[in-house]
Design an enzyme around this catalytic site. Structure first.
Site, PDB file in Angstrom:
ATOM      1  CG  ASP A   1      -9.800  -0.412   5.430  1.00 53.76           C
ATOM      2  OD1 ASP A   1      -9.741  -0.877   4.176  1.00 53.76           O
ATOM      3  OD2 ASP A   1      -9.053  -0.548   6.518  1.00 53.76           O
TER       4      ASP A   1
ATOM      5  CD  GLN B   1      -3.253  -4.847   6.753  1.00 55.22           C
ATOM      6  OE1 GLN B   1      -3.334  -3.794   5.999  1.00 55.22           O
ATOM      7  NE2 GLN B   1      -3.856  -5.952   6.439  1.00 55.22           N
TER       8      GLN B   1
ATOM      9  CE  LYS C   1      -3.371  -2.758   2.070  1.00 53.88           C
ATOM     10  NZ  LYS C   1      -4.101  -3.137   3.493  1.00 53.88           N
TER      11      LYS C   1
HETATM   12  N1  GUN Z   1      -6.960  -7.050   6.288  1.00 55.13           N
HETATM   13  C1  GUN Z   1      -7.164  -7.889   5.200  1.00 55.13           C
HETATM   14  N2  GUN Z   1      -7.833  -6.921   4.190  1.00 55.13           N
HETATM   15  C2  GUN Z   1      -8.172  -5.838   4.626  1.00 55.13           C
HETATM   16  C3  GUN Z   1      -8.646  -4.627   4.314  1.00 55.13           C
HETATM   17  O1  GUN Z   1      -9.057  -4.511   3.248  1.00 55.13           O
HETATM   18  N3  GUN Z   1      -8.400  -3.592   5.212  1.00 55.13           N
HETATM   19  C4  GUN Z   1      -7.833  -3.840   6.396  1.00 55.13           C
HETATM   20  N4  GUN Z   1      -7.581  -2.616   7.217  1.00 55.13           N
HETATM   21  N5  GUN Z   1      -7.279  -4.795   6.893  1.00 55.13           N
HETATM   22  C5  GUN Z   1      -7.491  -5.779   5.922  1.00 55.13           C
END
Ligand code: GUN
Length: 292
Positions: A121, A98, A54
């Site tokens: 998110d 995350q 990211k």
């Molecule tokens: N862990 C797995 N997929 C995601 C996601 O799309 N966002 C976040 N914040 N954590 C994740």
């Protein structure tokens, strides 16, 4: 029949290009660079990889990224204090905590602490709640299910009245995916670990979204001839015959399912790249909401 491959990699590239152009226009107009802050608690290797991807993607698209890592034993107060600090920072347009978080932390409280205009998110209860309500738009839609929807749209799949089966009911994928499909007038069935007659239910689907978390669980017999299958899973399988010592696969047995489906998204090379592209799009949107 050999199914068409739904090329998430190429589709994600298109989305990223659009984001890159819009970011460059904002900067040329004297606006600040959009910024994404990531919060990683602990050192789960898969999460570290995702957060790193990211960060690089932000940089490639001309955005700022601010990576924050806390120790695995960080307290609830420490994590919430960091989120509050990021909420107040004008250089931060989007905040991504995350998941999964270590077990001792209250995930819901932490997600609720994120300012909803920075909730790229789409996991804040208000954003998820709005997604579940007719006529109420959420500010942000979760990236993975939204990416699946973009892949279906770019493949020309008609969702109106289609039988859609979502395998999995997680907060991150299955549940928001089902809500998005309902919004688009599909008839939706959600399946999970207690579902009876799973293969038979899946075999009724015009559109099958596999987000079940088990390697190659979806077999040819589970798929209706002519169906469209989106594979959300990613699994690393140890294999000494491979150069790297492992290979990656999804929730779908791709080769055999390709014999019956009309179209299948591969994993890797499908939903994964699209998820990150959607995150970049949401971060740009957050900057637009906050600054325009
Ligand atoms: N862990 C797995 N997929 C995601 C996601 O799309 N966002 C976040 N914040 N954590 C994740």
């Amino acid at each position: 029949m050999t199914a068409k491959k739904i090329d998430g990699r190429a589709m994600a590239k298109e989305v990223r290009e659009e984001v890159k152009v819009s970011v460059a226009k904002r900067i040329a107009a004297g606006k600040p660079k959009p910024g994404l802050a990531t919060v990683l608690v602990g050192s789960d290797p898969a999460s570290e990889v995702y957060v790193g991807m990211k960060k690089r993607m932000c940089e490639n698209l001309g955005m700022n990224s601010f990576a924050h890592t806390l120790e695995a034993d960080a307290s609830q107060e420490e994590v919430e204090a960091l989120v509050s600090k990021l909420n107040a920072d004008p250089a931060v347009n989007g905040i991504l905590v995350q998941l999964p978080l270590p077990d001792h932390l209250d995930e819901e409280k932490i997600l609720q602490a994120v300012d909803i205009t920075k909730d790229i998110d789409g996991f804040h209860p208000i954003n998820i709640g709005r997604l579940a309500q007719k006529g109420r738009e959420s500010l942000f839609v979760p990236c993975t299910p939204n990416g699946c929807l973009v892949m279906l749209d770019k493949s020309g799949v008609d969702l109106e009245g289609a039988n859609a089966v979502v395998l999995g009911r997680s907060n991150i994928v299955g549940m928001p995916m089902a809500l998005l499909l309902v919004k688009r007038n599909a008839t939706v069935t959600i399946c999970h670990s207690r579902t009876k007659n799973l293969p038979e239910i899946c075999a009724e689907a015009d559109i099958l979204i596999a987000a079940v978390g088990r390697a190659e669980m979806v077999k040819k017999e589970w798929v209706k001839p002519g169906a469209v299958v989106i594979d959300v899973g990613t699994h690393r399988i140890d294999d000494d015959t491979k150069e790297k010592g492992y290979y990656l696969t999804g929730d779908v047995a791709f080769d055999e399912v390709s014999e019956v489906a009309d179209a299948v998204s591969p994993s890797p090379g499908g939903v994964g790249p699209m998820t990150i592209a959607m995150l970049m799009r949401n971060t740009l949107r957050a900057a637009e909401i906050q600054q325009d």
